[in-house]
Motif scaffolding. Structure first.
Motif, PDB file in Angstrom:
ATOM      1  N   PHE A  63      37.056  58.883  31.714  1.00 51.20           N
ATOM      2  CA  PHE A  63      37.376  59.435  33.031  1.00 51.20           C
ATOM      3  C   PHE A  63      36.220  60.354  33.458  1.00 51.20           C
ATOM      4  O   PHE A  63      36.365  61.583  33.479  1.00 51.20           O
ATOM      5  N   PRO A  64      35.068  59.779  33.797  1.00 50.86           N
ATOM      6  CA  PRO A  64      33.881  60.597  34.062  1.00 50.86           C
ATOM      7  C   PRO A  64      34.019  61.521  35.265  1.00 50.86           C
ATOM      8  O   PRO A  64      33.306  62.521  35.347  1.00 50.86           O
ATOM      9  N   GLU A  65      34.940  61.236  36.168  1.00 50.24           N
ATOM     10  CA  GLU A  65      35.135  62.117  37.321  1.00 50.24           C
ATOM     11  C   GLU A  65      35.990  63.338  36.989  1.00 50.24           C
ATOM     12  O   GLU A  65      36.074  64.278  37.767  1.00 50.24           O
ATOM     13  N   TYR A  75      45.613  54.388  39.379  1.00 51.87           N
ATOM     14  CA  TYR A  75      45.157  53.518  40.458  1.00 51.87           C
ATOM     15  C   TYR A  75      43.645  53.462  40.429  1.00 51.87           C
ATOM     16  O   TYR A  75      42.972  54.494  40.335  1.00 51.87           O
ATOM     17  N   VAL A  76      43.095  52.263  40.497  1.00 56.96           N
ATOM     18  CA  VAL A  76      41.653  52.054  40.537  1.00 56.96           C
ATOM     19  C   VAL A  76      41.335  51.166  41.734  1.00 56.96           C
ATOM     20  O   VAL A  76      42.132  50.317  42.119  1.00 56.96           O
ATOM     21  N   GLY A  77      40.175  51.358  42.332  1.00 58.33           N
ATOM     22  CA  GLY A  77      39.800  50.560  43.488  1.00 58.33           C
ATOM     23  C   GLY A  77      39.460  49.127  43.128  1.00 58.33           C
ATOM     24  O   GLY A  77      39.671  48.212  43.916  1.00 58.33           O
ATOM     25  N   ASN A  78      38.933  48.907  41.918  1.00 58.68           N
ATOM     26  CA  ASN A  78      38.526  47.580  41.472  1.00 58.68           C
ATOM     27  C   ASN A  78      38.981  47.420  40.024  1.00 58.68           C
ATOM     28  O   ASN A  78      38.374  47.985  39.114  1.00 58.68           O
ATOM     29  N   LEU A  79      40.035  46.664  39.828  1.00 59.94           N
ATOM     30  CA  LEU A  79      40.618  46.524  38.495  1.00 59.94           C
ATOM     31  C   LEU A  79      39.633  45.888  37.513  1.00 59.94           C
ATOM     32  O   LEU A  79      39.523  46.342  36.370  1.00 59.94           O
ATOM     33  N   SER A  80      38.898  44.889  37.941  1.00 61.42           N
ATOM     34  CA  SER A  80      37.949  44.223  37.051  1.00 61.42           C
ATOM     35  C   SER A  80      36.866  45.195  36.580  1.00 61.42           C
ATOM     36  O   SER A  80      36.508  45.222  35.397  1.00 61.42           O
ATOM     37  N   ALA A  81      36.340  45.992  37.499  1.00 60.16           N
ATOM     38  CA  ALA A  81      35.305  46.963  37.138  1.00 60.16           C
ATOM     39  C   ALA A  81      35.863  48.036  36.212  1.00 60.16           C
ATOM     40  O   ALA A  81      35.203  48.441  35.247  1.00 60.16           O
ATOM     41  N   SER A 119      47.137  44.098  41.127  1.00 54.83           N
ATOM     42  CA  SER A 119      47.331  43.617  39.759  1.00 54.83           C
ATOM     43  C   SER A 119      47.374  44.830  38.842  1.00 54.83           C
ATOM     44  O   SER A 119      46.985  45.935  39.233  1.00 54.83           O
ATOM     45  N   MET A 120      47.850  44.618  37.633  1.00 51.16           N
ATOM     46  CA  MET A 120      47.910  45.708  36.665  1.00 51.16           C
ATOM     47  C   MET A 120      47.629  45.169  35.272  1.00 51.16           C
ATOM     48  O   MET A 120      47.793  43.982  35.001  1.00 51.16           O
ATOM     49  N   ARG A 126      45.940  49.958  37.567  1.00 44.38           N
ATOM     50  CA  ARG A 126      46.575  49.241  38.663  1.00 44.38           C
ATOM     51  C   ARG A 126      45.638  49.283  39.864  1.00 44.38           C
ATOM     52  O   ARG A 126      45.137  50.341  40.216  1.00 44.38           O
ATOM     53  N   GLY A 127      45.403  48.122  40.468  1.00 46.12           N
ATOM     54  CA  GLY A 127      44.538  48.085  41.634  1.00 46.12           C
ATOM     55  C   GLY A 127      44.249  46.661  42.071  1.00 46.12           C
ATOM     56  O   GLY A 127      44.825  45.711  41.555  1.00 46.12           O
TER      57      GLY A 127
END
Length: 117
Positions: free
Chosen positions: A24-26, A68-74, A98-99, A113-114
């Motif tokens: 979680f770099p942020e 929640y993530v903007g791009n699940l694959s990334a 997707s999750m 999830r995103g």
């Protein structure tokens, strides 16, 4: 009520904290000198890496927090690059999202999830 923190139980707090800082770099590490404890602050939500013990061990045993993530694959690629591995999914859910779940190196599950782009 508003969630304020998640406690992640690990067998080695120092190693766990270092891994979660990368995962979680942020998140901003905040050290509390009065109790010799560092939390990772993520927009007012605390990720607290704590020592697993006989009452609460490390590992998957029920509840999973989904992020929640903007791009699940990334996001999945990011966690896998740090040594987590895909545990469940990805699977399509509502509203085009997707999750999935990944397992951290300590046996805990992290839900993502995103959009699956």
């Amino acid at each position: 009520m508003i969630p304020s923190a998640v406690l992640v139980h690990v067998p080695d707090v120092e190693k766990g904290l270092e891994w979660y800082k990368k995962a979680f770099p942020e998140a901003v590490p905040i050290y509390h000198s009065d109790i010799d404890f560092t939390v990772l602050d993520l927009n007012g939500f605390s990720i607290e890496i704590v020592q697993a013990d006989e009452k609460v061990g490390a590992g998957k045993s029920g509840s999973v927090i989904y992020w929640y993530v903007g791009n699940l694959s990334a996001a999945l690629a990011h966690f896998e690059a740090l040594g987590a591995y895909l545990y469940r999914g990805p699977m399509e859910i509502e509203s085009g999202l997707s999750m999935c779940q990944v397992e951290d190196p300590f046996g805990n599950l992290i839900g993502l999830r995103g959009k699956a782009t």
